[in-house]
Motif scaffolding. Structure first.
Motif, PDB file in Angstrom:
ATOM      1  N   MET A   1       0.843  -1.178   0.000  1.00 55.37           N
ATOM      2  CA  MET A   1       0.000   0.000   0.000  1.00 55.37           C
ATOM      3  C   MET A   1       0.892   1.247   0.000  1.00 55.37           C
ATOM      4  N   LYS A   2       0.465   2.277  -0.739  1.00 58.05           N
ATOM      5  CA  LYS A   2       1.174   3.548  -0.820  1.00 58.05           C
ATOM      6  C   LYS A   2       0.323   4.639  -0.168  1.00 58.05           C
ATOM      7  N   VAL A   3       0.959   5.413   0.712  1.00 52.48           N
ATOM      8  CA  VAL A   3       0.257   6.459   1.445  1.00 52.48           C
ATOM      9  C   VAL A   3       0.915   7.808   1.161  1.00 52.48           C
ATOM     10  N   LEU A   4       0.083   8.804   0.890  1.00 53.46           N
ATOM     11  CA  LEU A   4       0.539  10.176   0.668  1.00 53.46           C
ATOM     12  C   LEU A   4       0.188  10.983   1.918  1.00 53.46           C
ATOM     13  N   ILE A   5       1.209  11.605   2.534  1.00 61.71           N
ATOM     14  CA  ILE A   5       0.979  12.407   3.733  1.00 61.71           C
ATOM     15  C   ILE A   5       1.418  13.851   3.471  1.00 61.71           C
ATOM     16  N   PRO A   6       0.461  14.735   3.173  1.00 63.45           N
ATOM     17  CA  PRO A   6       0.797  16.153   3.035  1.00 63.45           C
ATOM     18  C   PRO A   6       1.042  16.759   4.417  1.00 63.45           C
ATOM     19  N   LEU A   7       2.088  17.539   4.557  1.00 66.63           N
ATOM     20  CA  LEU A   7       2.405  18.191   5.826  1.00 66.63           C
ATOM     21  C   LEU A   7       1.681  19.537   5.854  1.00 66.63           C
TER      22      LEU A   7
ATOM     23  N   VAL B   1       5.703   5.391   1.611  1.00 69.33           N
ATOM     24  CA  VAL B   1       5.106   6.609   2.141  1.00 69.33           C
ATOM     25  C   VAL B   1       5.697   7.810   1.405  1.00 69.33           C
ATOM     26  N   PHE B   2       4.820   8.705   0.963  1.00 64.43           N
ATOM     27  CA  PHE B   2       5.234   9.943   0.301  1.00 64.43           C
ATOM     28  C   PHE B   2       4.891  11.108   1.223  1.00 64.43           C
TER      29      PHE B   2
ATOM     30  N   ILE C   1      -1.495  18.137  -4.213  1.00 62.59           N
ATOM     31  CA  ILE C   1      -1.858  16.899  -3.520  1.00 62.59           C
ATOM     32  C   ILE C   1      -2.549  15.949  -4.493  1.00 62.59           C
ATOM     33  N   GLU C   2      -3.510  16.463  -5.248  1.00 59.64           N
ATOM     34  CA  GLU C   2      -4.236  15.632  -6.213  1.00 59.64           C
ATOM     35  C   GLU C   2      -3.292  15.041  -7.255  1.00 59.64           C
ATOM     36  N   ASN C   3      -2.433  15.864  -7.823  1.00 58.40           N
ATOM     37  CA  ASN C   3      -1.528  15.392  -8.873  1.00 58.40           C
ATOM     38  C   ASN C   3      -0.537  14.352  -8.352  1.00 58.40           C
TER      39      ASN C   3
ATOM     40  N   LYS D   1       1.905   9.214  -8.171  1.00 58.75           N
ATOM     41  CA  LYS D   1       2.571   8.181  -7.365  1.00 58.75           C
ATOM     42  C   LYS D   1       1.693   6.950  -7.162  1.00 58.75           C
ATOM     43  N   GLU D   2       0.474   6.997  -7.714  1.00 58.77           N
ATOM     44  CA  GLU D   2      -0.490   5.905  -7.599  1.00 58.77           C
ATOM     45  C   GLU D   2      -0.706   5.513  -6.139  1.00 58.77           C
TER      46      GLU D   2
END
Length: 122
Positions: A1-7, A28-29, A83-85, A90-91
């Motif tokens: 699983m890939k997770v995107l975490i915006p700070l 993790v991104f 964030i959307e892009n 990064k899928e």
């Protein structure tokens, strides 16, 4: 699983948040978006924000530990579109956000969900 975490909250270095946000993730991104509309054109302020953001990414990376692949990304532009892009590029499987009690945060969450992106607020 890939997770995107915006700070976004500057409080993502909470051990509890990091544990919940990265549970089950292999990748993790961490994303720091420098939004020029929030900076009022002041270079010193932008440099300070980037410095604080880089420090935060380092702390969060340490909390995640070496068992997960962590990618640190600094982007310049409008927060929502970045964030959307990145989610699409990064899928990522989900976007994990640290809960905040303000209109700006609620608006971002609403707009991300309207775009059918999987958003988890912790």
């Amino acid at each position: 699983m890939k997770v995107l975490i915006p700070l976004l909250s500057k409080q993502e270095d909470s051990p509890e948040f990091v544990e919940k946000a990265t549970k089950g993730a292999l990748e993790v991104f961490l994303v720091l978006v420098i939004d020029p509309s929030d900076l009022a054109g002041e270079f010193g302020f932008a440099a300070h924000e980037i410095s604080k953001g880089n420090k935060m990414m380092g702390l969060v990376t340490e909390l995640i530990g070496p068992e997960k692949a962590v990618h640190q990304i600094v982007e310049w532009g409008e927060t929502l579109s970045k964030i959307e892009n990145l989610y699409k590029l990064k899928e990522a499987d989900e976007i994990c956000l640290k809960k905040q009690d303000n209109y700006w945060f609620q608006d971002i969450v609403k707009k991300l969900k309207e775009k059918d992106l999987k958003v988890k607020v912790i």
